[in-house]
Design an enzyme around this catalytic site. Structure first.
Site, PDB file in Angstrom:
ATOM      1  N   LYS A 207      51.312  85.276  49.764  1.00 13.70           N
ATOM      2  CA  LYS A 207      52.157  85.493  48.584  1.00 13.70           C
ATOM      3  C   LYS A 207      53.347  84.549  48.712  1.00 13.70           C
ATOM      4  O   LYS A 207      54.437  84.941  49.145  1.00 13.70           O
ATOM      5  CB  LYS A 207      52.568  86.969  48.509  1.00 13.70           C
ATOM      6  CG  LYS A 207      52.912  87.410  47.088  1.00 13.70           C
ATOM      7  CD  LYS A 207      52.811  88.915  46.969  1.00 13.70           C
ATOM      8  CE  LYS A 207      53.448  89.434  45.693  1.00 13.70           C
ATOM      9  NZ  LYS A 207      52.820  88.973  44.456  1.00 13.70           N
TER      10      LYS A 207
HETATM   11  N1  PLP Z   1      47.113  88.678  42.743  1.00 12.79           N
HETATM   12  C1  PLP Z   1      48.267  88.017  42.577  1.00 12.79           C
HETATM   13  C2  PLP Z   1      48.217  86.531  42.443  1.00 12.79           C
HETATM   14  C3  PLP Z   1      49.489  88.720  42.541  1.00 12.79           C
HETATM   15  O1  PLP Z   1      50.640  88.085  42.365  1.00 12.79           O
HETATM   16  C4  PLP Z   1      49.464  90.119  42.663  1.00 12.79           C
HETATM   17  C5  PLP Z   1      50.716  90.882  42.638  1.00 12.79           C
HETATM   18  O2  PLP Z   1      51.325  91.124  43.619  1.00 12.79           O
HETATM   19  C6  PLP Z   1      48.240  90.758  42.859  1.00 12.79           C
HETATM   20  C7  PLP Z   1      47.079  90.006  42.884  1.00 12.79           C
HETATM   21  C8  PLP Z   1      48.165  92.244  43.052  1.00 12.79           C
HETATM   22  O3  PLP Z   1      48.674  92.612  44.307  1.00 12.79           O
HETATM   23  P1  PLP Z   1      49.323  94.046  44.546  1.00 12.79           P
HETATM   24  O4  PLP Z   1      48.331  95.024  44.051  1.00 12.79           O
HETATM   25  O5  PLP Z   1      49.511  94.109  46.011  1.00 12.79           O
HETATM   26  O6  PLP Z   1      50.593  94.075  43.792  1.00 12.79           O
HETATM   27  C1  COI Z   2      53.548  92.067  41.581  1.00 11.77           C
HETATM   28  O1  COI Z   2      52.732  92.707  40.935  1.00 11.77           O
HETATM   29  O2  COI Z   2      54.290  92.572  42.416  1.00 11.77           O
HETATM   30  C2  COI Z   2      53.657  90.628  41.408  1.00 11.77           C
HETATM   31  O3  COI Z   2      54.159  90.006  42.285  1.00 11.77           O
HETATM   32  C3  COI Z   2      53.142  90.038  40.177  1.00 11.77           C
HETATM   33  C4  COI Z   2      54.130  89.167  39.473  1.00 11.77           C
HETATM   34  C5  COI Z   2      55.362  89.868  39.008  1.00 11.77           C
HETATM   35  C6  COI Z   2      54.407  87.922  40.247  1.00 11.77           C
END
Ligand code: PLP
Ligand code: COI
Length: 368
Positions: A207
């Protein structure tokens, strides 16, 4: 590199804001905060220096940072972040959802970006202290939560290309309502044919801010075509569905099975994705973590074999996908609105997050 991961018990020095936002003004902001534009009074910060490790943990008034113009992050983008939420439970207390999973992913992102790993207890501790201090900032809007944004960047003053010797870890908190402005029951997505998000061996599973910077031109293309989000295909064949700009994707079939692209190193291992897989399997549903081709998606949607599709992530929670568009034309998913299984899984997840349902997996982490 042992000093990069060393755990030192650190306690936070707390400097309360001398002029916090007045409560009437705060109430106005909290009635309709939108997403990511309103911030609480304080921030948490921990410094890292090579040879010294993590030090100088503090919580202080949220304020602009002073950065040297030669700060490494401004040139080579050595930066990572996380996103998680705190919810209000029925008894009025606040709780975070799976912060240990975010702490773990933050460490994995740090490794990929050649950054020091923050011990998980410091990550969770910084967030808990900050959210507890700013708890009066919980939004009053229906479905609101506190969106927590931990991040870390390189701030050695040096223009050579190498891992920085200095880092800042910060946490800021934003009271939020829904992620999508439209408030529509389902979102539309644009299939990017010219741009890819990640390649094997790249940073797709981390990330890091750079992944989002490179997705913006594709997201802008999606907006130009009247779509809410972009969906990326794999870099090698431009055929396999990967994920959206900020969400993972699930497909639901007429036989009640689910499918989602596998964690092959090019997509973000979403915590919402993992939670939904666990919830679905615990009710006996079949979830395949297998590649899915865009042509198959089109064919399955047209034949009716595919009945639902949804995107999921911390910010977006579970959002039905109603329409998929590309230069080759577009197709509708089911009736174009929220499907039954999507709605049921979403409800199951948010009920656990808000403490309305039992938490058999120990995901809910109370604050204070
Ligand atoms: N994929 C991407 C590229 C994201 O930025 C996010 C958000 O955080 C997710 C998937 C989903 O991840 P999470 O469920 O941990 O928020
Ligand atoms: C999240 O869902 O936390 C993300 O990071 C997605 C977006 C706001 C970048």
């Amino acid at each position: 590199m042992t000093d990069r991961t060393a755990t030192t018990p650190l306690s936070f020095t707390v400097h309360r804001h001398s002029q916090p936002v007045a409560s009437a003004e705060r109430a106005k902001l909290l009635a309709d905060p939108g997403f990511g534009r309103v911030f609480t009074d304080h921030m948490a910060m921990i410094r890292y220096s090579e040879g010294k490790g993590w030090h100088s943990a503090e919580i202080s008034a949220r304020k602009p940072l002073l950065l040297d113009p030669a700060s490494a992050v401004l040139h080579y983008a050595q930066e990572i972040f996380e996103g998680l939420k705190a919810y209000r439970l029925a008894d009025g207390s606040l709780a975070m959802f799976r912060p240990d999973a975010n702490a773990h992913r933050f460490q994995q992102s740090a490794r990929r970006l050649a950054m020091p790993e923050l011990p998980a207890d410091l990550f969770v501790g910084a967030i808990s202290e900050l959210v507890n201090l700013d708890r009066d900032w919980f939004p009053s809007v229906e479905g609101g939560s506190l969106y927590i944004r931990p991040f870390m960047f390189a701030n050695e003053v040096f223009l050579g290309v190498k891992p920085s010797a200095e880092y800042l870890f910060l946490v800021i908190v934003s009271p939020v309502g829904g992620y999508f402005k439209s408030g529509a029951p389902a979102v539309s997505i644009w299939v990017s044919q010219d741009y890819t998000r990640a390649a094997p061996g790249g940073t797709g599973a981390a990330k890091c801010g750079g992944n989002y910077a490179s997705s913006l031109v594709a997201q802008a293309e999606a907006s130009r075509h009247g779509c809410d989000q972009v969906v990326f295909l794999d870099a090698a064949e431009h055929r396999w569905v990967e994920e959206l700009g900020g969400m993972n994707v699930f497909l639901v079939f007429e036989d009640g099975t689910l499918q989602t692209p596998p964690l092959s190193g090019t997509i973000l291992p979403g915590i919402t994705r993992d939670s939904l897989i666990t919830l679905a399997r615990s009710e006996g549903l079949t979830v395949r973590e297998q590649p899915y081709a865009i042509d198959q998606w089109r064919a399955d949607a047209r034949s009716g074999h595919l009945t639902e599709a949804f995107a999921c992530g911390t910010a977006a929670v579970v959002t039905p996908i109603g329409r998929v568009a590309s230069p080759d034309g577009e197709f509708k998913i089911g009736a174009g609105g929220p499907g039954q299984l999507t709605s049921r899984l979403k409800q199951k997840l948010v009920d656990i997050q808000h403490g309305r349902a039992p938490d058999p997996h120990g995901w809910v982490h109370k604050i204070g």
